[in-house]
Design a protein around this motif. Structure first.
Motif, PDB file in Angstrom:
ATOM      1  N   GLN A  82      31.731 -82.809  -0.675  1.00  0.00           N
ATOM      2  CA  GLN A  82      33.087 -83.231  -0.397  1.00  0.00           C
ATOM      3  C   GLN A  82      33.471 -82.832   1.024  1.00  0.00           C
ATOM      4  N   PRO A  83      34.440 -83.523   1.621  1.00  0.00           N
ATOM      5  CA  PRO A  83      34.857 -83.136   2.986  1.00  0.00           C
ATOM      6  C   PRO A  83      35.260 -81.663   3.092  1.00  0.00           C
ATOM      7  N   GLU A  84      35.821 -81.085   2.032  1.00  0.00           N
ATOM      8  CA  GLU A  84      36.234 -79.677   2.094  1.00  0.00           C
ATOM      9  C   GLU A  84      35.050 -78.710   2.114  1.00  0.00           C
ATOM     10  N   ASP A  85      33.841 -79.237   1.939  1.00  0.00           N
ATOM     11  CA  ASP A  85      32.641 -78.416   2.059  1.00  0.00           C
ATOM     12  C   ASP A  85      32.211 -78.236   3.514  1.00  0.00           C
ATOM     13  N   SER A  86      32.870 -78.919   4.415  1.00  0.00           N
ATOM     14  CA  SER A  86      32.572 -78.750   5.837  1.00  0.00           C
ATOM     15  C   SER A  86      32.867 -77.313   6.244  1.00  0.00           C
ATOM     16  N   ALA A  87      31.887 -76.662   6.841  1.00  0.00           N
ATOM     17  CA  ALA A  87      32.017 -75.239   7.178  1.00  0.00           C
ATOM     18  C   ALA A  87      30.774 -74.801   7.934  1.00  0.00           C
ATOM     19  N   LEU A  88      30.771 -73.531   8.313  1.00  0.00           N
ATOM     20  CA  LEU A  88      29.569 -72.900   8.870  1.00  0.00           C
ATOM     21  C   LEU A  88      28.855 -72.193   7.718  1.00  0.00           C
ATOM     22  N   TYR A  89      27.600 -72.545   7.478  1.00  0.00           N
ATOM     23  CA  TYR A  89      26.829 -71.934   6.407  1.00  0.00           C
ATOM     24  C   TYR A  89      25.869 -70.924   7.016  1.00  0.00           C
ATOM     25  N   LEU A  90      26.009 -69.699   6.572  1.00  0.00           N
ATOM     26  CA  LEU A  90      25.263 -68.589   7.151  1.00  0.00           C
ATOM     27  C   LEU A  90      24.276 -68.032   6.150  1.00  0.00           C
ATOM     28  N   CYS A  91      23.099 -67.747   6.632  1.00  0.00           N
ATOM     29  CA  CYS A  91      22.075 -67.069   5.849  1.00  0.00           C
ATOM     30  C   CYS A  91      21.980 -65.634   6.353  1.00  0.00           C
ATOM     31  N   ALA A  92      21.714 -64.699   5.471  1.00  0.00           N
ATOM     32  CA  ALA A  92      21.555 -63.300   5.855  1.00  0.00           C
ATOM     33  C   ALA A  92      20.435 -62.679   5.042  1.00  0.00           C
ATOM     34  N   SER A  93      19.925 -61.565   5.525  1.00  0.00           N
ATOM     35  CA  SER A  93      18.933 -60.818   4.760  1.00  0.00           C
ATOM     36  C   SER A  93      19.192 -59.331   4.912  1.00  0.00           C
TER      37      SER A  93
END
Lengths: 115, 109
Positions: A82-93
């Motif tokens: 959905q358009p509201e899923d637009s974001a910065l997706y970050l991976c971390a460890s």
């Protein structure tokens, strides 16, 4: 490569597309995470994996599907977003999950835009 | 529910003008605190872990302190390259980090 890497860095997709985000960590850690960062909101934890096993699913909609084939690689499969899923997706460890002795190290993120 | 609050939301400083950022948290027991720096369009960069009340850590112009209820990030004689968003996070004892919304710092020459 060092640290945590993510590809692609930018992604534009339609609501009917299927795409995947990739994360790789070169730190020898055992735990990996997906976060979502939207404007004006705190980072939201989505998923946690420890030794390839999912230990946390933070009530994330099923249109987001994680995959962790080994301790170094993490994927986030996306479909019918959905358009509201637009974001910065970050991976971390981190070395191990949880606690003050397991600092998390982040990748540069994937900027996702859903049209 | 554990919560982390950061203030101010935004801070504009002149180069060389020292100041402090605040991170307060409502948790059932102190389990330490992380500070991160985030530049626009990038992932957070780890700065400090504070493990117990009274602890202090320093890195260049930054000094982080911790009490039982809050943490401060002191910036001494900042430079324009210190401009970033500074995030604090509480390791809640589970797999989760609880992040604040951050303080956006701008340092002008």
């Amino acid at each position: 490569e060092t640290g945590v890497t993510q590809t692609p860095r930018h992604l534009v997709m339609g609501m009917t597309n299927k795409k995947s985000l990739k994360c790789e960590q070169h730190l020898g850690h055992n735990a990996m995470y997906w976060y979502k960062q939207s404007a004006k909101k705190p980072l939201e934890l989505m998923f946690v994996y420890n030794f390839k096993e999912q230990t946390e699913n933070n009530s994330v909609p099923s249109r987001f599907s994680p995959e962790c084939p080994n301790s170094s690689h993490l994927f986030l499969h996306l479909h019918t977003l959905q358009p509201e899923d637009s974001a910065l997706y970050l991976c971390a460890s981190s070395q191990d999950p949880g606690g003050a002795y397991n600092e998390q190290f982040f990748g540069p993120g994937t900027r996702l835009t859903v049209l | 529910e554990d919560q982390v609050t950061q203030s101010p939301e935004a801070l504009r400083l002149q180069e060389g003008e020292s100041s402090s950022l605040n991170c307060s948290y409502t948790v059932s027991g102190l389990r330490g605190l992380f500070w991160y720096r985030q530049d626009p369009g990038k992932g957070p960069e780890f700065l400090f872990t504070l493990y117990s009340a009274g602890e202090e850590k320093e890195k260049e112009r930054l000094k982080a302190t911790l009490t039982k209820k809050e943490s401060f990030l002191h910036i001494t004689a900042p430079k324009p390259e210190d401009s970033a968003t500074y995030l604090c996070a509480d390791p809640s004892g589970t797999d989760k980090l609880i992040f604040g919304t951050g303080t956006r710092l701008q340092v002008f020459p």
